[in-house]
Write an enzyme that holds these catalytic residues in place. Structure first.
Site, PDB file in Angstrom:
ATOM      1  CD  GLU A 178      45.350  81.407  60.444  1.00 31.57           C
ATOM      2  OE1 GLU A 178      46.021  80.499  59.920  1.00 31.57           O
ATOM      3  OE2 GLU A 178      45.635  81.924  61.537  1.00 31.57           O
ATOM      4  CE  LYS A 214      48.800  82.616  58.632  1.00 28.35           C
ATOM      5  NZ  LYS A 214      49.824  82.635  59.694  1.00 28.35           N
TER       6      LYS A 214
END
Length: 296
Positions: A178, A214
């Site tokens: 992420e 993500k």
């Protein structure tokens, strides 16, 4: 691979739903509690604070509407992984409901340099991965932040994420990478494009099992379509990044193949003062809205 892991892998790979982010940690917990209607005057120690946030999360994961029909995964804070809900360990309860458990493993962010915030060193990562495996966790999540379209900074952030992902994958866990682009950045679109370039390059040299990404919803719709289709990417999930739920869902729906992994946008209407019926109705509405945007 165990039978449970194979079933979890299939759920994440092809499940029609989204991933709930229930992983607010020490620094973001007071803000999450405030949004839930519990002010800082309600606790006088970290233990009391974490007990309150655990009660909130327990209420969410034991709600009748929180199951694998629309919520295919949930990202947990370490204390939530170690806790119980409904009389069972949280990861066990989740998987019984068809929800795949993930664990947030990063230790927070360094100060900004070269327009980005790298993750703090994580010397205990291997031990945490082994503990997570023993508790039935399927994958992990780690977050860093891109504030500016700085090529050197974004290259460093992606290299760090993939280096940590390699450590995680060695334990048989699926890493969620992420590198969040700040949606308030004046250089958001340029940062998205640099990030796409660096992630694509990192994937070319990745030789392990598929990873998950993500990412902030890109300024240009469908910019990340090549990542959604990439053979080495299990799933691309989107963070809400400060958007309201309505705005986050509208933006997400413009990016086919990306699914939600929302935190604030999922929880924004929930309040501690609600009756169980009110709470369940509000959570159900949020789940249905986010699910619809994820499968649009």
């Amino acid at each position: 691979m165990t039978t449970a892991n194979a079933a979890m892998l299939e759920k994440i790979k092809s499940g029609q739903g989204f991933i709930a982010a229930l992983d607010q940690s020490g620094g973001s917990t007071p803000k999450a509690l405030k949004g839930y209607g519990i002010g800082e005057d309600a606790f006088s120690s970290d233990e009391e604070m974490f007990a309150l946030i655990h009660a909130m999360r327990s209420r969410i994961v034991t709600s009748p509407c929180f199951d694998g029909a629309k919520v295919i995964g949930a990202i947990l804070f370490e204390r939530t992984m170690d806790g119980e809900a409904g009389g069972k360990p949280v990861p066990e309860l989740l998987w019984e409901r068809g929800v795949v458990p993930f664990l947030k493993v990063d230790k927070g962010l360094e100060a900004e340099a070269d327009g980005v915030q790298l993750m703090k060193p994580n010397p205990d990562l291997d031990a945490l991965c082994e503990r997570a495996l023993a508790k039935g966790i399927f994958g992990t999540k780690m977050r860093s932040v891109v504030n500016l379209a700085n090529a050197a900074g974004i290259k460093a952030i992606v290299e760090q994420q993939f280096a940590e992902a390699k450590r995680i994958a060695a334990h048989g866990l699926v890493p969620i990478i992420e590198p969040e682009v700040n949606i308030k950045s004046a250089e958001r679109d340029a940062a998205d494009r640099l990030l796409l370039k660096e992630i694509t390059a990192a994937l070319e040299s990745w030789d392990g099992a598929p990873v998950m990404l993500k990412l902030s919803i890109p300024a240009e719709a469908n910019l990340f379509a090549p990542l959604v289709a990439h053979a080495k990417v299990l799933r691309v999930v989107a963070l809400s990044g400060g958007f309201s739920r309505a705005d986050a869902c509208a933006e997400l729906a413009r990016n086919p193949g990306m699914i939600a992994s929302f935190s604030r946008a999922l929880l924004e209407d929930l309040r501690a003062s609600m009756s169980d019926d009110e709470f369940d109705a509000s959570l159900r509405g949020a789940i249905e809205e986010i699910h619809a945007a994820s499968v649009a």
